[in-house]
Design a protein around this motif. Structure first.
Motif, PDB file in Angstrom:
ATOM      1  N   PHE A 264     -40.001  -6.834   7.559  1.00 51.87           N
ATOM      2  CA  PHE A 264     -40.835  -7.545   7.074  1.00 51.87           C
ATOM      3  C   PHE A 264     -40.573  -8.365   5.721  1.00 51.87           C
ATOM      4  O   PHE A 264     -40.841  -9.526   5.383  1.00 51.87           O
ATOM      5  N   GLN A 265     -40.475  -7.449   4.807  1.00 51.96           N
ATOM      6  CA  GLN A 265     -40.146  -7.883   3.540  1.00 51.96           C
ATOM      7  C   GLN A 265     -38.928  -8.922   3.423  1.00 51.96           C
ATOM      8  O   GLN A 265     -39.086 -10.067   2.769  1.00 51.96           O
ATOM      9  N   SER A 266     -37.675  -8.432   3.959  1.00 49.50           N
ATOM     10  CA  SER A 266     -36.505  -9.393   3.868  1.00 49.50           C
ATOM     11  C   SER A 266     -37.056 -10.625   4.364  1.00 49.50           C
ATOM     12  O   SER A 266     -36.417 -11.929   3.990  1.00 49.50           O
ATOM     13  N   LEU A 267     -37.550 -10.605   5.749  1.00 52.10           N
ATOM     14  CA  LEU A 267     -37.826 -11.857   6.670  1.00 52.10           C
ATOM     15  C   LEU A 267     -38.731 -12.847   5.694  1.00 52.10           C
ATOM     16  O   LEU A 267     -38.486 -13.786   5.777  1.00 52.10           O
ATOM     17  N   SER A 268     -39.776 -12.332   5.300  1.00 53.56           N
ATOM     18  CA  SER A 268     -40.949 -12.891   4.837  1.00 53.56           C
ATOM     19  C   SER A 268     -40.644 -13.623   3.426  1.00 53.56           C
ATOM     20  O   SER A 268     -41.348 -14.700   3.176  1.00 53.56           O
ATOM     21  N   ALA A 269     -39.738 -13.123   2.666  1.00 56.30           N
ATOM     22  CA  ALA A 269     -39.335 -13.694   1.344  1.00 56.30           C
ATOM     23  C   ALA A 269     -39.225 -15.022   1.252  1.00 56.30           C
ATOM     24  O   ALA A 269     -39.756 -15.755   0.442  1.00 56.30           O
ATOM     25  N   ARG A 281     -46.956 -17.168 -12.811  1.00 58.80           N
ATOM     26  CA  ARG A 281     -47.737 -16.740 -11.858  1.00 58.80           C
ATOM     27  C   ARG A 281     -47.825 -16.991 -10.359  1.00 58.80           C
ATOM     28  O   ARG A 281     -47.925 -16.763  -9.835  1.00 58.80           O
ATOM     29  N   THR A 282     -47.093 -18.233 -10.322  1.00 57.23           N
ATOM     30  CA  THR A 282     -46.813 -18.925  -8.920  1.00 57.23           C
ATOM     31  C   THR A 282     -45.107 -18.823  -8.571  1.00 57.23           C
ATOM     32  O   THR A 282     -44.999 -19.142  -7.262  1.00 57.23           O
ATOM     33  N   GLN A 283     -44.391 -18.648  -9.592  1.00 56.01           N
ATOM     34  CA  GLN A 283     -42.938 -18.807  -9.217  1.00 56.01           C
ATOM     35  C   GLN A 283     -42.338 -17.409  -9.158  1.00 56.01           C
ATOM     36  O   GLN A 283     -42.559 -16.376 -10.143  1.00 56.01           O
ATOM     37  N   ASN A 284     -41.443 -17.082  -8.144  1.00 57.87           N
ATOM     38  CA  ASN A 284     -40.738 -15.863  -8.132  1.00 57.87           C
ATOM     39  C   ASN A 284     -41.734 -14.548  -7.952  1.00 57.87           C
ATOM     40  O   ASN A 284     -41.467 -13.511  -8.475  1.00 57.87           O
ATOM     41  N   VAL A 285     -42.898 -14.796  -7.339  1.00 62.75           N
ATOM     42  CA  VAL A 285     -43.796 -13.641  -6.992  1.00 62.75           C
ATOM     43  C   VAL A 285     -44.086 -13.451  -5.574  1.00 62.75           C
ATOM     44  O   VAL A 285     -43.897 -14.375  -4.854  1.00 62.75           O
ATOM     45  N   TYR A 286     -44.230 -12.285  -5.052  1.00 60.18           N
ATOM     46  CA  TYR A 286     -44.438 -11.809  -3.896  1.00 60.18           C
ATOM     47  C   TYR A 286     -45.382 -10.885  -3.636  1.00 60.18           C
ATOM     48  O   TYR A 286     -46.222 -10.858  -2.428  1.00 60.18           O
ATOM     49  N   TRP A 287     -45.798 -10.008  -4.371  1.00 58.80           N
ATOM     50  CA  TRP A 287     -46.453  -8.773  -3.867  1.00 58.80           C
ATOM     51  C   TRP A 287     -48.136  -9.019  -4.538  1.00 58.80           C
ATOM     52  O   TRP A 287     -49.105  -8.864  -3.840  1.00 58.80           O
ATOM     53  N   PHE A 288     -48.212  -9.050  -5.679  1.00 59.81           N
ATOM     54  CA  PHE A 288     -49.462  -9.367  -6.536  1.00 59.81           C
ATOM     55  C   PHE A 288     -49.232 -10.393  -7.334  1.00 59.81           C
ATOM     56  O   PHE A 288     -48.394 -11.194  -7.740  1.00 59.81           O
ATOM     57  N   ASP A 289     -50.804 -11.203  -7.652  1.00 56.67           N
ATOM     58  CA  ASP A 289     -50.952 -12.121  -8.488  1.00 56.67           C
ATOM     59  C   ASP A 289     -50.738 -11.436 -10.024  1.00 56.67           C
ATOM     60  O   ASP A 289     -51.484 -10.566 -10.351  1.00 56.67           O
ATOM     61  N   PRO A 290     -49.769 -12.117 -10.769  1.00 58.04           N
ATOM     62  CA  PRO A 290     -49.462 -11.167 -12.098  1.00 58.04           C
ATOM     63  C   PRO A 290     -50.526 -11.635 -13.224  1.00 58.04           C
ATOM     64  O   PRO A 290     -50.461 -10.764 -14.144  1.00 58.04           O
ATOM     65  N   THR A 485     -38.354 -10.179  -5.448  1.00 55.81           N
ATOM     66  CA  THR A 485     -38.974  -9.191  -6.406  1.00 55.81           C
ATOM     67  C   THR A 485     -39.157  -7.727  -6.118  1.00 55.81           C
ATOM     68  O   THR A 485     -39.885  -7.696  -4.974  1.00 55.81           O
ATOM     69  N   TYR A 486     -38.669  -6.663  -6.746  1.00 56.54           N
ATOM     70  CA  TYR A 486     -38.784  -5.611  -5.986  1.00 56.54           C
ATOM     71  C   TYR A 486     -40.046  -4.827  -6.731  1.00 56.54           C
ATOM     72  O   TYR A 486     -40.428  -4.786  -7.916  1.00 56.54           O
ATOM     73  N   LEU A 487     -40.825  -4.119  -5.797  1.00 56.49           N
ATOM     74  CA  LEU A 487     -42.037  -3.504  -6.215  1.00 56.49           C
ATOM     75  C   LEU A 487     -41.855  -1.837  -6.634  1.00 56.49           C
ATOM     76  O   LEU A 487     -41.227  -1.281  -5.964  1.00 56.49           O
TER      77      LEU A 487
END
Length: 548
Positions: A264-269, A281-290, A485-487
């Motif tokens: 799911f991680q790889s596909l959804s990216a 805040r909106t670019q190159n983020v995936y997991w959480f709002d920084p 981005t890696y968590l």
């Protein structure tokens, strides 16, 4: 993998003919200033000849700098011929002979490894000297002061010589924290697409596909949407003649509690990540709002990606919802699926004629892109005229990290580093069984800007065309301008376990995609609050390189 009986690796391989100053059972110290490392049958009795200086000034004829020292290294339990654990067994006798020390390999079940590591670290007992960690454990290890910084050991020249300079930036960052070094190079994880080129380029299938879908069958697909069409077309047909049974489109490994969430991680990216030159805040983020650590995992992009994965999994065998990694790989290796997207092990395993029916017909490519993504700034969908591939370092990139409580960090570092020197690392990445995947410059072909030669892969048993597409795919993946981005923050293991369980519920039909991801987001909020939102926010920003 079937390879030559003697595989000679390194520029000084011909030194074997020059005689030895001191011959050992596992290491020959040659008269011309080289050393020959002698491996066992699991690596086809390979002989790796290197300059003695590559092993470090502490080692040499008659030297045993760690005589009487015993070190303990933990690893996911897979045995002497298993992924990541196997090389530890293979290189243990070499290190023990040249060092005088002993290595205690502690195999732990994957489900227990992290917990036992953290128990040892939190108690400060130093029971284990090092851990073969997944990079997603860094958030629990480094900010708390549990990891041993290795920069000085790397610079000393006393121990086996390797460098981060061979790494793409996307992988290098997984071995460091805020510019300081902790990880010893080993594995390099990222997911690429493997596909049966002969099926996609078959004239009859191409004509039938175009008649059904209205466009030329791409080889390989550039978008996930194309891949789904191709998977639907081939699923249920007996397009591979290795048996009389119908074959599949895409095979996945979806067993809960294992590694299904990585799919799911790889596909959804590419459904989720907004491109940009830096992390905002909106670019190159995936997991959480920084800005506030609000989970993004239930964004419209994530939800649509999970709905897509639900559709895609219908083009594979129904049993795959409960399949582990090896079961899905074997299905593809038997010629039963057009596609699998997974780690580098698959490309190498395709060459193993004892396990694979498809050597020479196992092409690889960077993962496709979605033809649309969710814009976090505009809160709307963006349609793409041209696919925008998104790279990933999905997985563990399993490698050694030394405990700050180790009584013998130098000895431990030298053992881990023996497997990090370029000729050894190159050799390990050519074999499927050992779980060590490619990602470094000496593993990429010269034609793609690396230093490896195609004939080295061919001598190691690879089909040349498979090797070309394989190394090219990984070079493109790890150097992609946009990447997932890696968590790696405190609690990552727990966050991912929650995601994994909810993804499993979605794939089995117990929850719809939005419900599964809404439940994930709510549970993630609880984890963040328990650990401490301000602390998590600071570590998350450090981990992804976000600055206000």
């Amino acid at each position: 993998m079937h390879t030559r009986t003697m595989l000679l690796v390194g520029s000084a391989a011909l030194a074997l003919l020059a005689g030895t100053a001191r011959a050992g059972q596992y290491v020959d110290w040659n008269a011309d200033g080289t050393a020959t490392l002698k491996l066992g049958p699991e690596y086809d009795n390979a002989r790796i000849t290197v300059p003695q200086s590559m092993l470090g000034s502490a080692f040499g004829p008659g030297k045993q700098p760690f005589k009487g020292v015993t070190i303990s290294v933990t690893v996911n339990g897979a045995g002497p011929k298993g992924g990541i654990s196997g090389p530890l067994y293979s290189f243990r006798p070499i290190w023990e002979e040249i060092s005088g020390g002993k290595v205690n390999i502690v195999e732990l079940p994957f489900a227990e490894h992290y917990t036992k590591m953290m128990l040892d670290l939190r108690n400060g007992t130093g029971q284990y000297d090092a851990f073969m960690v997944g990079a997603f454990w860094y958030g629990d290890i480094v900010p708390a002061g549990y990891g041993y910084q290795i920069d000085d050991l790397m610079k000393s020249g006393k121990y086996p010589q390797w460098s981060y300079d061979v790494m793409p930036p996307s992988l290098k960052t997984l071995h460091q924290w805020e510019g300081k070094s902790y990880g010893v190079l080993n594995d390099a994880d990222g997911q690429v697409l493997y596909y049966r080129k002969s099926a996609l380029e078959n004239p009859e299938h191409r004509a039938a596909f175009k008649a059904q879908f209205g466009y030329d069958l791409p080889s390989p697909p550039a978008t996930w949407q194309q891949l789904l069409d191709i998977s639907k077309y081939f699923n249920g047909k007996n397009w591979d003649k290795n048996d009389a049974e119908p074959d599949s489109g895409t095979v996945l490994h979806l067993k809960v509690g294992e590694q299904g969430h990585y799919h799911f991680q790889s596909l959804s990216a590419s459904f989720v990540i907004n491109p940009g030159d830096k992390v905002t805040r909106t670019q190159n983020v995936y997991w959480f709002d920084p800005a506030d650590m609000k989970p993004l995992i239930n964004s419209p992009g994530h939800v649509k990606a999970l709905e897509f994965l639900q559709e895609l999994h219908k083009t594979g065998p129904a049993a795959q919802v409960g399949w582990s990694l090896g079961e899905a790989w074997d299905y593809f290796l038997r010629g039963k699926a057009v596609f699998v997207f997974s780690w580098g092990d698959v490309g190498a395993l395709c060459q193993d004629k004892a396990r694979s029916k498809i050597p020479g017909d196992c092409a690889a490519a960077m993962l496709p892109s979605s033809n649309e993504y969710w814009d976090f700034a505009k809160q709307s969908w963006v349609k793409l005229d041209k696919p925008r591939p998104v790279g990933n370092t999905t997985g563990g990139s399993w490698h050694g990290v030394i405990s700050n409580y180790s009584a013998n960090p130098e000895a431990t570092y030298s053992f881990l580093s023996l497997m990090a020197i370029p000729p050894v690392s190159k050799l390990m990445a050519m074999y499927g069984w050992d779980g060590v995947d490619p990602g470094f410059s000496y593993q990429f072909l010269e034609e793609d800007g690396g230093t490896a030669r195609l004939d080295e892969y061919v001598k190691a048993g690879w089909d040349p065309n498979d090797a070309k597409t394989y190394t090219k795919a990984y070079k493109a993946l790890f150097y992609a301008p946009t990447t997932l981005t890696y968590l790696r923050i405190p609690g990552t293991f727990e966050y991912w376990d929650i995601l994994d369980k909810n993804l499993s519920a979605a794939m089995s039909g117990a929850k719809n995609a939005k419900q599964a991801l809404d439940d994930t987001a709510a549970a993630w909020q609880g984890v963040t609050n328990r650990i401490g939102r301000d602390k998590q926010l600071a570590d998350y920003r450090a981990a992804i390189g976000y600055k206000e």
